[in-house]
Design a protein around this motif. Structure first.
Motif, PDB file in Angstrom:
ATOM      1  N   ASP A 227     -33.511  39.878 -12.889  1.00 25.82           N
ATOM      2  CA  ASP A 227     -33.880  41.058 -12.485  1.00 25.82           C
ATOM      3  C   ASP A 227     -35.033  41.244 -11.759  1.00 25.82           C
ATOM      4  N   LEU A 228     -35.023  42.373 -10.949  1.00 29.39           N
ATOM      5  CA  LEU A 228     -36.144  42.479 -10.009  1.00 29.39           C
ATOM      6  C   LEU A 228     -36.840  43.966 -10.493  1.00 29.39           C
ATOM      7  N   PHE A 229     -38.225  43.827 -10.687  1.00 24.58           N
ATOM      8  CA  PHE A 229     -38.922  44.749 -11.027  1.00 24.58           C
ATOM      9  C   PHE A 229     -40.150  45.040  -9.963  1.00 24.58           C
ATOM     10  N   LEU A 230     -40.244  46.422  -9.820  1.00 24.78           N
ATOM     11  CA  LEU A 230     -41.627  46.671  -8.793  1.00 24.78           C
ATOM     12  C   LEU A 230     -42.308  47.712  -9.760  1.00 24.78           C
ATOM     13  N   ALA A 231     -43.595  47.271 -10.311  1.00 27.24           N
ATOM     14  CA  ALA A 231     -44.453  48.236 -11.071  1.00 27.24           C
ATOM     15  C   ALA A 231     -45.224  49.138  -9.861  1.00 27.24           C
ATOM     16  N   TYR A 232     -45.509  50.206  -9.911  1.00 32.53           N
ATOM     17  CA  TYR A 232     -46.208  51.130  -9.026  1.00 32.53           C
ATOM     18  C   TYR A 232     -47.139  51.958  -9.834  1.00 32.53           C
ATOM     19  N   SER A 233     -48.099  52.364  -9.046  1.00 30.81           N
ATOM     20  CA  SER A 233     -49.045  53.416  -9.449  1.00 30.81           C
ATOM     21  C   SER A 233     -48.518  54.709  -9.122  1.00 30.81           C
ATOM     22  N   LEU A 247     -39.777  50.154 -11.325  1.00 27.83           N
ATOM     23  CA  LEU A 247     -38.371  50.264 -10.576  1.00 27.83           C
ATOM     24  C   LEU A 247     -37.601  49.059 -10.937  1.00 27.83           C
ATOM     25  N   HIS A 248     -36.303  49.293 -11.368  1.00 32.09           N
ATOM     26  CA  HIS A 248     -35.558  47.949 -11.652  1.00 32.09           C
ATOM     27  C   HIS A 248     -34.365  47.699 -10.679  1.00 32.09           C
ATOM     28  N   ALA A 249     -34.064  46.517 -10.291  1.00 28.25           N
ATOM     29  CA  ALA A 249     -32.686  46.255  -9.436  1.00 28.25           C
ATOM     30  C   ALA A 249     -32.019  45.119 -10.387  1.00 28.25           C
ATOM     31  N   LYS A 250     -30.822  45.150 -10.590  1.00 30.80           N
ATOM     32  CA  LYS A 250     -30.142  43.991 -11.476  1.00 30.80           C
ATOM     33  C   LYS A 250     -30.026  42.753 -10.529  1.00 30.80           C
ATOM     34  N   PRO A 251     -29.835  41.806 -11.201  1.00 32.97           N
ATOM     35  CA  PRO A 251     -29.545  40.551 -10.657  1.00 32.97           C
ATOM     36  C   PRO A 251     -28.748  40.597  -9.441  1.00 32.97           C
ATOM     37  N   MET A 319     -48.245  40.130 -21.260  1.00 35.71           N
ATOM     38  CA  MET A 319     -47.164  40.858 -21.278  1.00 35.71           C
ATOM     39  C   MET A 319     -45.941  40.183 -22.035  1.00 35.71           C
ATOM     40  N   GLU A 320     -44.982  40.895 -22.661  1.00 36.42           N
ATOM     41  CA  GLU A 320     -43.828  40.225 -23.256  1.00 36.42           C
ATOM     42  C   GLU A 320     -42.387  40.594 -22.529  1.00 36.42           C
ATOM     43  N   TRP A 321     -41.474  40.058 -22.906  1.00 38.37           N
ATOM     44  CA  TRP A 321     -40.183  40.233 -22.457  1.00 38.37           C
ATOM     45  C   TRP A 321     -39.014  40.432 -23.770  1.00 38.37           C
ATOM     46  N   SER A 322     -38.254  41.292 -23.649  1.00 42.00           N
ATOM     47  CA  SER A 322     -37.237  41.951 -24.397  1.00 42.00           C
ATOM     48  C   SER A 322     -36.171  40.828 -24.455  1.00 42.00           C
ATOM     49  N   ALA A 323     -35.467  40.793 -25.599  1.00 41.14           N
ATOM     50  CA  ALA A 323     -34.197  39.768 -25.429  1.00 41.14           C
ATOM     51  C   ALA A 323     -33.185  40.038 -24.378  1.00 41.14           C
ATOM     52  N   ASP A 324     -33.104  41.127 -23.815  1.00 41.42           N
ATOM     53  CA  ASP A 324     -32.136  41.623 -22.720  1.00 41.42           C
ATOM     54  C   ASP A 324     -33.019  41.199 -21.475  1.00 41.42           C
ATOM     55  N   GLY A 325     -34.372  40.644 -21.351  1.00 41.77           N
ATOM     56  CA  GLY A 325     -34.968  40.481 -20.075  1.00 41.77           C
ATOM     57  C   GLY A 325     -35.486  41.732 -19.366  1.00 41.77           C
ATOM     58  N   MET A 326     -36.060  42.697 -20.256  1.00 39.68           N
ATOM     59  CA  MET A 326     -36.855  43.800 -19.805  1.00 39.68           C
ATOM     60  C   MET A 326     -38.299  43.638 -20.079  1.00 39.68           C
ATOM     61  N   PRO A 327     -39.093  43.989 -19.168  1.00 39.31           N
ATOM     62  CA  PRO A 327     -40.584  43.596 -19.393  1.00 39.31           C
ATOM     63  C   PRO A 327     -41.302  44.737 -20.567  1.00 39.31           C
ATOM     64  N   VAL A 328     -42.191  44.031 -21.271  1.00 36.74           N
ATOM     65  CA  VAL A 328     -42.728  45.028 -22.535  1.00 36.74           C
ATOM     66  C   VAL A 328     -44.187  45.061 -22.172  1.00 36.74           C
TER      67      VAL A 328
END
Length: 344
Positions: A227-233, A247-251, A319-328
């Motif tokens: 997955d692609l993630f863009l964190a922003y302020s 923001l999240h974009a799927k593989p 940072m951590e990651w959930s089992a489904d690959g999402m950022p915690v």
């Protein structure tokens, strides 16, 4: 740019595919190295690079670009500053030197930074510029000015990432009264190719605090499952509610397609009144332990009402990651609370 979460015992599960916030607990093993936030008393718009066994730190200085080098982030304050570049007296990159971030690309070091025209320190004369250094050590060699990135709009806070065998540039563009996020492919580390696209606009309440509608400081985060993630302020930096959106974009998604990106409807990292941390934002990410541990660096204020000044100080948390690959994302830690420290 002169730039509440739930109780800690409850995870805040976001609508964006399971992202949540959790406090990174202090290590229980007495042998585990620790650090305490903030790392410095001042350091707006922080950026950390982990390269080899070294950590490099950059932040907004306003009138120059400087790097601190250390093998122990808990002792960042003891690392001397090395000024690598000062702006010319005249020209498009003469004043308001903001938000430098350093990347290792094609065997060279590049620093992307925001600057404005002398005599015209305003949004209409602000852009992203690039420095290049061929030395293996960024504190040595010569930094060459590669000029201004050819963005369609004026803006700030440029960053780069690689995906799908291509290199991409994301920045905060001034589009009328709003600051939006735009992306474009790159033909080299200082030149954009065709196809620049706006992928996010400030359409959520948490992005409109402090009297401005702002998305800035985009930073890329690669997910463990592709997955692609863009964190922003989000919002005005002088607001206590300055926070991080995601923001999240799927593989396999096309980064240039705005429809590829899904926005979290609420912040993923925000002020923590219970820990006396406010104005959290302008982050970056780095990894250690062969990429197995992910860390976030961001700035915040200890106390409310301190706005967008030199009081903004850098903080690092796991940072951590959930089992489904999402950022915690972590809850901002209270000043002086011991946390796990990144190891080189």
């Amino acid at each position: 740019m002169i730039r509440a979460l739930a109780p800690l015992t409850l995870a805040v599960v976001l609508a964006l595919g399971g992202c949540k916030a959790s406090e990174t607990a202090a290590p229980t093993d007495a042998a585990t190295p620790t650090l305490t936030n903030p790392l410095l008393s001042s350091g707006p718009d922080p950026w950390v690079v982990h390269h080899g066994k070294t950590f490099y730190f950059l932040g907004t200085k306003g009138d120059r670009i400087a790097i601190r080098q250390t093998d122990d982030l808990s002792k960042l304050a003891d690392a001397p500053e090395h000024t690598i570049w000062t702006p010319p007296a005249k020209g498009p990159n003469a004043v308001s030197i903001w938000a430098p971030e350093m990347h290792r690309l094609d065997g060279k070091w590049y620093v992307y930074y925001t600057a404005a025209q002398d005599g015209h320190d305003d949004d209409a004369h602000r852009g992203v510029f690039v420095l290049e250094n061929a030395s293996a050590d960024p504190l040595k060699g010569e930094w060459t000015d590669r000029g201004q990135v050819n963005t369609k709009l004026t803006g700030l806070d440029g960053t780069v990432f690689e995906h799908g065998g291509k290199r991409w540039f994301v920045y905060s563009a001034y589009d009328g009264p709003d600051s939006v996020l735009a992306i474009a492919p790159m033909t080299n580390p200082w030149t954009l190719g065709p196809g620049e696209t706006v992928i996010a606009r400030p359409d959520q309440p948490f992005e409109r605090q402090g009297g401005r509608q702002i998305l800035e400081g985009p930073e890329f985060l690669a997910g463990p499952k592709g997955d692609l993630f863009l964190a922003y302020s989000a919002s005005a930096c002088w607001s206590d509610d300055y926070a991080l959106g995601l923001l999240h974009a799927k593989p396999g998604s096309d980064p240039l397609n705005a429809a590829s990106w899904t926005k979290s409807p609420r912040p993923v990292l925000a002020k923590s009144p219970e820990n006396n941390v406010y104005g959290t934002g302008h982050n970056g990410f780095f990894t250690t332990d062969g990429g197995r541990k992910t860390w976030i660096v961001y700035h915040g204020n200890d106390g409310a009402g301190k706005k967008c000044t030199e009081t903004r100080s850098p903080r690092v948390q796991r940072m951590e990651w959930s089992a489904d690959g999402m950022p915690v994302f972590p809850v901002p830690s209270r000043a002086g609370a011991p946390l796990e420290a990144p190891q080189p």
